[in-house]
Every structure is written in C-alpha cells, then in structure tokens.
Design a protein around this motif. Structure first.
Motif, short mmCIF file in Angstrom:
data_model
loop_
_atom_site.label_atom_id
_atom_site.label_comp_id
_atom_site.label_asym_id
_atom_site.label_seq_id
_atom_site.Cartn_x
_atom_site.Cartn_y
_atom_site.Cartn_z
N SER A 160 36.71 36.51 48.68
CA SER A 160 37.73 36.73 47.60
C SER A 160 38.58 37.98 48.14
O SER A 160 39.26 38.21 47.38
N ILE A 161 38.17 38.16 49.22
CA ILE A 161 39.38 39.51 49.83
C ILE A 161 40.13 38.82 50.66
O ILE A 161 40.50 38.89 51.93
N LEU A 162 41.33 38.35 49.70
CA LEU A 162 42.53 37.59 50.39
C LEU A 162 43.59 37.81 49.31
O LEU A 162 43.41 38.02 48.20
N GLU A 163 44.63 37.84 49.89
CA GLU A 163 45.92 38.13 49.10
C GLU A 163 46.49 36.86 48.73
O GLU A 163 46.77 35.92 49.65
N GLN A 164 46.52 36.52 47.35
CA GLN A 164 46.85 35.10 47.01
C GLN A 164 48.04 34.57 47.35
O GLN A 164 48.29 33.40 47.66
N ALA A 165 49.10 35.35 47.43
CA ALA A 165 50.45 34.94 47.79
C ALA A 165 50.48 34.43 49.33
O ALA A 165 51.19 33.47 49.58
#
Length: 220
Positions: A160-165
């Motif tokens: 979950s430690i990801l930047e969605q864009a």
C-alpha cells in the motif's frame, strides 16, 4: 414447519473460518515456486465472484511477471517508504525501518487489482448516494482472492506504500481506472501464527467487545 437448512457442513465451516483466521499479509516468507496456471485461475475466479453494487463488477486484474515492471514498482515503493518513515520519530522510526513491508521481487508473481470507475455507465443501480461503492466492491474482490489464496496455500501481501498516480503510469492504466490493490502472490515457507505487525510489536488486535455498539454509537 421445518426450516430449510442452508448451513455448510461442519468441515466446510471449519475450512472457511480457518481461511479467515489464518489469512496473513505476507512480506517475508515467499518461495520461488511458480503458481500453477490452474491455481491462479481459481483465485481470479473467486475474486470475480465478489459482490458488487449494481452488479457493476468494476475490477480488472493485471498479472505481473515482468522483472522490469516490478523493479519500477519497487523503486516507487522505496521512495514512498522513505517519506513514510519520516512521519515517525525515535524508537518508533527505528522500528518502522526494521519492518519488511513488501515482497515485490521475492514473490514469483505480482497482481494489481484495478477499479474501472466508469464501468456500468453514469447511472449504476445503488450508486447514486455513495459514489465510492465501486471502490468498496473492488475491495471485496481483493478479500475473496485473499481467502481463496489461503485455502490454496498461497500467500498474499498488499503493497500500500505506493503513489497511485505513479503506479497508474507504470502500468499504463487509462485515466478512469484506479489501481486499488498492488499484491504480491506466491507459495510461502510458513503462515505466521500472528499478523506480522502484531508479532513485531507495532500494533495489537483490538478487543471485539470494545468495537460493538447497540442501536446507536456508544451503547456497548
């Protein structure tokens, strides 16, 4: 009048509850063994049978085996994880940095479950008041896959430690498709007795009796 018995058998119920209680967010225990195509197909079929508001079925599944794609995602994770560590101080930060929070390269397979926010058109039954029901529905697909994976002996870890864009760009997603869950999948050496964050002293499971209310908030 005798009521129909729709219960599962005792063995079936035990299997279901076992999958629920033994499901883990896996980061460190992945084996290199490849997930057989028929097993992966069963997992995706289970996910695809999740309930969805208005039967919109907003999910798609991107199966990722490419080392190049995974290395890109890992680089994104490391960048965001560094930012996340900065939110803590002292001993808490040291403990955070000691945690392994992804298995992107260690797992033989990555899977991104996306949410098509346009699926079903502009007027989806049941979505008028709560527009995010497409996201909620996709989360149910994630949970279906996770429980089926436990029954198959497959570990799953949600990164979950990801930047969605950035993730959307890396996976070439259309603008209206949201990368809801980036998952690591594979056989594991073990399923831990406790969730890893609990075992490492990060947080403990809250007592259920503190979370149940009657009729209105606060009546426990």
């Amino acid at each position: 009048m005798t009521q129909p018995n729709h219960c599962f058998s005792d063995a079936e119920r035990r299997g279901l509850y076992r999958a629920i209680y033994e499901r883990r967010d896996v980061r460190s225990q992945f084996l290199p063994d490849r997930t057989p195509p028929d097993v992966l197909a069963r997992l995706l079929e289970a996910a695809h049978h999740a309930p969805s508001v208005g039967f919109m079925q907003p999910w798609d599944f991107i199966v990722i085996e490419s080392c190049e794609v995974r290395e890109t995602v890992l680089s994104m994770f490391e960048q965001e994880n560094q930012k996340a560590a900065g939110r803590f101080e002292g001993e808490r930060q040291e403990r955070y940095r000691s945690l392994k929070l992804q298995g992107i390269m260690e797992s033989p397979l990555n899977l991104c479950i996306t949410c098509d926010r346009d699926r079903g058109g502009p007027h989806v039954l049941g979505r008028n008041s709560i527009v995010d029901t497409d996201l909620f529905s996709t989360c149910l697909a994630v949970q279906n896959l996770w429980l089926a994976a436990r029954a198959e002996g497959i570990g799953v870890g949600w990164v979950s430690i990801l930047e969605q864009a950035q993730l959307s760009t890396a996976l070439n997603l259309p603008e209206h498709v949201y990368p809801l869950a980036y998952l690591c999948l594979g056989y594991v050496s073990e399923f831990l007795d406790q969730p890893e964050l609990e075992a490492k002293g990060w947080r403990s499971r809250l007592p259920l009796h503190e979370l149940v209310h009657r009729d209105t908030w606060g009546n426990r």
